[in-house]
Design a protein around this motif. Structure first.
Motif, PDB file in Angstrom:
ATOM      1  N   GLY A   1     -25.963 -24.391 -17.196  1.00  0.00           N
ATOM      2  CA  GLY A   1     -25.070 -23.240 -17.161  1.00  0.00           C
ATOM      3  C   GLY A   1     -25.766 -21.895 -17.158  1.00  0.00           C
ATOM      4  N   CYS A   2     -27.114 -21.888 -17.190  1.00  0.00           N
ATOM      5  CA  CYS A   2     -27.832 -20.605 -17.214  1.00  0.00           C
ATOM      6  C   CYS A   2     -27.938 -19.982 -15.828  1.00  0.00           C
ATOM      7  N   GLY A   3     -27.639 -20.750 -14.782  1.00  0.00           N
ATOM      8  CA  GLY A   3     -27.675 -20.208 -13.419  1.00  0.00           C
ATOM      9  C   GLY A   3     -28.789 -20.758 -12.553  1.00  0.00           C
ATOM     10  N   LYS A   4     -29.380 -21.889 -12.954  1.00  0.00           N
ATOM     11  CA  LYS A   4     -30.515 -22.439 -12.211  1.00  0.00           C
ATOM     12  C   LYS A   4     -30.204 -22.668 -10.738  1.00  0.00           C
ATOM     13  N   SER A   5     -29.064 -23.273 -10.447  1.00  0.00           N
ATOM     14  CA  SER A   5     -28.752 -23.625  -9.062  1.00  0.00           C
ATOM     15  C   SER A   5     -28.503 -22.390  -8.205  1.00  0.00           C
ATOM     16  N   SER A   6     -27.696 -21.458  -8.688  1.00  0.00           N
ATOM     17  CA  SER A   6     -27.392 -20.275  -7.875  1.00  0.00           C
ATOM     18  C   SER A   6     -28.621 -19.373  -7.726  1.00  0.00           C
ATOM     19  N   ILE A   7     -29.382 -19.198  -8.799  1.00  0.00           N
ATOM     20  CA  ILE A   7     -30.583 -18.362  -8.716  1.00  0.00           C
ATOM     21  C   ILE A   7     -31.654 -19.062  -7.873  1.00  0.00           C
ATOM     22  N   GLY A   8     -31.810 -20.363  -8.086  1.00  0.00           N
ATOM     23  CA  GLY A   8     -32.783 -21.120  -7.294  1.00  0.00           C
ATOM     24  C   GLY A   8     -32.480 -21.058  -5.806  1.00  0.00           C
ATOM     25  N   ALA A   9     -31.217 -21.229  -5.439  1.00  0.00           N
ATOM     26  CA  ALA A   9     -30.827 -21.167  -4.026  1.00  0.00           C
ATOM     27  C   ALA A   9     -31.092 -19.774  -3.456  1.00  0.00           C
ATOM     28  N   ALA A  10     -30.782 -18.742  -4.232  1.00  0.00           N
ATOM     29  CA  ALA A  10     -31.010 -17.359  -3.770  1.00  0.00           C
ATOM     30  C   ALA A  10     -32.507 -17.078  -3.630  1.00  0.00           C
ATOM     31  N   LEU A  11     -33.310 -17.584  -4.545  1.00  0.00           N
ATOM     32  CA  LEU A  11     -34.765 -17.408  -4.439  1.00  0.00           C
ATOM     33  C   LEU A  11     -35.316 -18.123  -3.216  1.00  0.00           C
ATOM     34  N   GLY A  12     -34.869 -19.362  -3.006  1.00  0.00           N
ATOM     35  CA  GLY A  12     -35.308 -20.097  -1.825  1.00  0.00           C
ATOM     36  C   GLY A  12     -34.992 -19.329  -0.552  1.00  0.00           C
ATOM     37  N   LYS A  13     -33.793 -18.783  -0.497  1.00  0.00           N
ATOM     38  CA  LYS A  13     -33.383 -18.014   0.683  1.00  0.00           C
ATOM     39  C   LYS A  13     -34.255 -16.767   0.844  1.00  0.00           C
ATOM     40  N   ALA A  14     -34.474 -16.039  -0.263  1.00  0.00           N
ATOM     41  CA  ALA A  14     -35.270 -14.814  -0.211  1.00  0.00           C
ATOM     42  C   ALA A  14     -36.723 -15.099   0.183  1.00  0.00           C
ATOM     43  N   LEU A  15     -37.252 -16.229  -0.272  1.00  0.00           N
ATOM     44  CA  LEU A  15     -38.639 -16.597   0.027  1.00  0.00           C
ATOM     45  C   LEU A  15     -38.764 -17.403   1.323  1.00  0.00           C
ATOM     46  N   ASN A  16     -37.622 -17.750   1.909  1.00  0.00           N
ATOM     47  CA  ASN A  16     -37.562 -18.549   3.138  1.00  0.00           C
ATOM     48  C   ASN A  16     -38.259 -19.909   2.964  1.00  0.00           C
ATOM     49  N   ILE A  17     -37.938 -20.550   1.811  1.00  0.00           N
ATOM     50  CA  ILE A  17     -38.452 -21.892   1.536  1.00  0.00           C
ATOM     51  C   ILE A  17     -37.291 -22.760   1.043  1.00  0.00           C
TER      52      ILE A  17
ATOM     53  N   ASN B   1     -41.157 -34.790  -9.787  1.00  0.00           N
ATOM     54  CA  ASN B   1     -42.604 -34.626  -9.648  1.00  0.00           C
ATOM     55  C   ASN B   1     -43.048 -35.024  -8.243  1.00  0.00           C
ATOM     56  N   GLU B   2     -42.486 -36.118  -7.724  1.00  0.00           N
ATOM     57  CA  GLU B   2     -42.830 -36.539  -6.355  1.00  0.00           C
ATOM     58  C   GLU B   2     -42.443 -35.462  -5.347  1.00  0.00           C
ATOM     59  N   LEU B   3     -41.275 -34.879  -5.532  1.00  0.00           N
ATOM     60  CA  LEU B   3     -40.826 -33.798  -4.657  1.00  0.00           C
ATOM     61  C   LEU B   3     -41.793 -32.616  -4.740  1.00  0.00           C
ATOM     62  N   LEU B   4     -42.156 -32.238  -5.968  1.00  0.00           N
ATOM     63  CA  LEU B   4     -43.061 -31.101  -6.184  1.00  0.00           C
ATOM     64  C   LEU B   4     -44.482 -31.397  -5.728  1.00  0.00           C
ATOM     65  N   SER B   5     -44.834 -32.673  -5.607  1.00  0.00           N
ATOM     66  CA  SER B   5     -46.188 -33.057  -5.189  1.00  0.00           C
ATOM     67  C   SER B   5     -46.375 -33.001  -3.680  1.00  0.00           C
ATOM     68  N   GLY B   6     -45.296 -32.826  -2.946  1.00  0.00           N
ATOM     69  CA  GLY B   6     -45.392 -32.764  -1.490  1.00  0.00           C
ATOM     70  C   GLY B   6     -46.076 -31.494  -1.020  1.00  0.00           C
ATOM     71  N   PRO B   7     -46.315 -31.406   0.279  1.00  0.00           N
ATOM     72  CA  PRO B   7     -47.083 -30.276   0.811  1.00  0.00           C
ATOM     73  C   PRO B   7     -46.297 -28.961   0.948  1.00  0.00           C
ATOM     74  N   GLU B   8     -44.971 -29.047   0.951  1.00  0.00           N
ATOM     75  CA  GLU B   8     -44.208 -27.840   1.275  1.00  0.00           C
ATOM     76  C   GLU B   8     -43.989 -26.921   0.071  1.00  0.00           C
ATOM     77  N   ALA B   9     -43.910 -25.632   0.365  1.00  0.00           N
ATOM     78  CA  ALA B   9     -43.472 -24.657  -0.635  1.00  0.00           C
ATOM     79  C   ALA B   9     -41.996 -24.919  -0.884  1.00  0.00           C
ATOM     80  N   LEU B  10     -41.562 -24.786  -2.139  1.00  0.00           N
ATOM     81  CA  LEU B  10     -40.161 -25.055  -2.436  1.00  0.00           C
ATOM     82  C   LEU B  10     -39.763 -24.474  -3.784  1.00  0.00           C
ATOM     83  N   VAL B  11     -38.454 -24.451  -3.988  1.00  0.00           N
ATOM     84  CA  VAL B  11     -37.858 -24.059  -5.263  1.00  0.00           C
ATOM     85  C   VAL B  11     -37.029 -25.244  -5.743  1.00  0.00           C
ATOM     86  N   VAL B  12     -37.194 -25.599  -7.024  1.00  0.00           N
ATOM     87  CA  VAL B  12     -36.423 -26.687  -7.618  1.00  0.00           C
ATOM     88  C   VAL B  12     -35.735 -26.160  -8.869  1.00  0.00           C
TER      89      VAL B  12
END
Length: 162
Positions: free
Chosen positions: A13-29, A65-76
């Motif tokens: 409920g702290c806003g992880k999903s909405s903030i994470g999605a907005a960050l991904g969009k802003a960073l184009n990842i 962890n497997e997702l984060l271990s991949g080669p791509e830049a990302l937000v989780v």
């Protein structure tokens, strides 16, 4: 050069999903919502108002962890409530930047009460997350006050990312 990895963390409920999605969009990842990776048993448990245990979270954290271990830049988006959860997300040595959305129980509970269609169920579950939360130290994570607007949170985060 290693790709940047960001984990937007905090209690439900702290806003992880909405903030994470907005960050991904802003960073184009790409953005991934950690909730989408929970096994069905975890979802059913939370829907019935039961908090998850460390054991419940193990397979979920390994998948992230497997997702984060991949080669791509990302937000989780991931609660990452304890140091050992954050260590498991970092396992394998990838450089992860944690963004901690910090808020108090009353602020977050008032947001929960306005949510519709989310499987996280009940104030006792939110209390359990606050009970097990071990805040990261300020060297480990960027602290962001969630009392700001989502736009201000994203602007502050982008301005302060390492």
């Amino acid at each position: 050069m290693m790709s940047k990895k960001y984990v937007v963390m905090g209690v439900s409920g702290c806003g992880k999903s909405s903030i994470g999605a907005a960050l991904g969009k802003a960073l184009n990842i790409p953005f991934y919502d950690g909730d989408d990776f929970h096994p069905e048993e975890n979802v059913q448990k939370m829907q019935s108002g039961q908090p998850l245990t460390d054991t419940d979270r193990q397979s979920w954290l390994k998948m992230l962890n497997e997702l984060l271990s991949g080669p791509e830049a990302l937000v989780v988006a991931c609660s990452a409530l304890k140091p050992e959860y954050r260590d498991l997300l970092r396992k394998g040595g990838q450089d992860i930047h944690f963004i901690y959305l910090k808020g108090d129980f009353d602020t977050i509970w008032s947001r929960h009460q306005k949510r519709e269609g989310h499987y996280f169920n009940g104030s006792a579950m939110l209390e359990s997350q606050f009970d097990i939360l071990v805040e990261p130290n300020e060297q480990e994570a960027l602290y962001v006050d969630i009392r700001q607007s989502p736009q201000q949170i994203v602007q502050y985060t982008l301005a302060n990312l390492a």
